[in-house]
Design an enzyme around this catalytic site. Structure first.
Site, PDB file in Angstrom:
ATOM      1  CB  SER A 186      -0.932   0.013   1.211  1.00  0.00           C
ATOM      2  OG  SER A 186      -0.203   0.035   2.422  1.00  0.00           O
TER       3      SER A 186
ATOM      4  CG  HIS B 282      -4.039  -2.005  -0.267  1.00  0.00           C
ATOM      5  ND1 HIS B 282      -4.731  -0.819  -0.347  1.00  0.00           N
ATOM      6  CD2 HIS B 282      -3.641  -2.126   1.022  1.00  0.00           C
ATOM      7  CE1 HIS B 282      -4.748  -0.231   0.840  1.00  0.00           C
ATOM      8  NE2 HIS B 282      -4.090  -1.000   1.684  1.00  0.00           N
TER       9      HIS B 282
ATOM     10  CE  LYS C  65      -7.185  -1.561   2.649  1.00  0.00           C
ATOM     11  NZ  LYS C  65      -7.706  -2.162   3.909  1.00  0.00           N
TER      12      LYS C  65
END
Length: 440
Positions: A224, A252, A284
């Site tokens: 990230s 991610h 996310k």
């Protein structure tokens, strides 16, 4: 020696002198100090936080943190009644705020209420928990999956519970805090290897393996801070060769990597079964909140009945589970979202590099850092962009080394090419403006 806030030793001394003069008149009116054991003002790290805040004020920089967003924070957001282009949220595929996701969450509230009210072990399952876990297990081609209420707690409790004092945890030096905390909690021997350097990791593993019981290698599928990816095949081969478990944090990566967003195994062309423990987060791409572990059935069965962060924690809120399940279904049905995200990130990466910015090792798949070299430069650049209607977070020392303080851009499938081009141009203009101000 690292310079605090990007300042020279002389400038830092002058700043501290100004701060001490500012506070000099305040100390006389303060209440008598608490006894040492009860004085919360002496808590470790508190003074550093105060010093950073005071330095920002002395430099005329408004804090960029904890700004309240007044609506859905997607490619655009509203802060203080003003609309901004937003590059500070993980809404990679633009699903947070999608009417289908909201409808699924509302239906779950109508059926189950807002909360699970107790641990799933104690209060029982809600059907949506099992449906989400089955869908995630299918996503990774694993036998089973378990969802927990916090992504951070997932790494802490899983690593902390699986490993012990006789074991070895080998992890990337840029691994997320949650994995490092889990390794520390376990009591295992913990060794960090240079970022993405599988050769260095194998040297450490070969040297240490026989001295320990179990060995666990922990990496991320998409980092990230830098937006780069590991050589997953090399790490998988290494784990098999040295009788070690491989754990990959996909926080991610899901929805971001691979032609259809399945994650790092699709991006790297590796069979998902080559990884023993798939970890990910729901906050996310999947528009919810929590974490998950996907893997073989004995692992999941153990965690379901014994991992403290699951057994002794409330079950995931049904509307969050429903939102994540619907987000996963939409992601799988609409791979164009991942393709658009990747195209947007690649465009921004190209434009930033053409403008002469250091973007590190970013693969341009969803995360692009703009490395500016000092915390003051990053804070000032972020402030200039915010003034111009662009919201991006600076990442400052000590989160990253002072020489690599940066702006971190999270791209979204919702950004347009024009918005990305305008942002790259605004970056270059802000750099010129700040350079001119220094000269003046």
């Amino acid at each position: 020696m690292t310079q605090s806030f990007g300042l020279s030793a002389t400038a830092r001394a002058a700043l501290l002198q100004r701060l001490s003069r500012r506070k000099g008149g305040e100390e006389a009116s303060e209440a008598p100090p608490e006894s040492p054991g009860r004085d919360l003002a002496t808590l470790p790290g508190l003074r550093d936080i105060e010093m950073v805040r005071e330095a920002g004020e002395a430099l005329g920089l408004e804090s960029p943190y904890f700004r309240p967003h007044e609506g859905v924070a997607g490619a655009r957001t509203v802060i203080g009644g003003r609309e901004f282009l937003n590059f500070a949220s993980y809404n990679y595929l633009g699903l947070n705020g999608d009417p289908r996701i909201a409808a699924a969450a509302k239906a779950a509230i109508d059926r189950h209420g807002v909360s699970a009210s107790a641990s799933r072990l104690a209060s029982g399952e809600r059907p949506v928990h099992g449906e989400l876990e089955a869908a995630l297990a299918e996503q990774y081609g694993t036998e089973a999956c378990l969802c927990l209420v916090s992504g951070h707690a997932t790494n802490v409790t899983v690593i902390g519970h699986l490993m012990g004092a006789r074991d070895l945890v080998l992890h990337d030096q840029l691994i997320h805090n949650s994995a490092a905390e889990g390794a520390r909690l376990s009591g295992a021997r913990r060794i960090a290897f240079p970022h993405n350097d599988w050769r260095a990791a194998e040297r450490e593993l070969a040297a240490q393996r026989r001295r320990h019981g179990r060995a666990l290698i922990v990496i991320e599928g998409h980092y990230s801070m830098d937006g780069d990816v590991p050589d997953l095949a090399r790490f998988a081969e290494m784990a098999r060769r040295h009788d070690a478990l491989l754990m990959v944090d996909e926080a991610h990566a899901l929805g971001v990597l691979g032609a259809t967003g399945r994650g790092s195994f699709e991006h790297c062309g590796v069979a998902p079964g080559a990884v023993d423990i798939w970890m990910g987060t729901l906050s996310k791409t999947l528009s919810g909140c929590g974490g998950y572990i996907a893997g073989r059935r004995p692992l999941i069965d153990l965690l379901r009945h014994a991992a403290p962060g699951f057994v002794y924690s409330v079950g995931m809120a049904p509307p969050l589970a429903a939102a994540s399940l619907e987000s996963l279904r939409v992601m799988q049905a609409e791979p164009w979202r991942t393709a658009r995200l990747q195209a947007n990130a690649a465009l921004f990466l190209r434009l930033a590099r053409e403008a002469g910015f250091d973007t590190g090792a970013s693969a341009g798949l969803g995360i692009v850092p703009v490395i500016l070299g000092s915390s003051v430069a990053a804070a000032r650049m972020a402030a200039a962009l915010f003034e111009g209607g662009i919201n991006v977070q600076p990442i400052l020392f000590p989160v990253v080394p002072e020489r690599s303080a940066r702006l971190r851009f999270f791209l979204s499938a919702e950004h347009t090419e024009d918005e990305i081009a305008r942002t790259a141009a605004a970056l270059a203009a802000a750099r010129e403006g700040l350079a001119g101000a220094r000269v003046a």
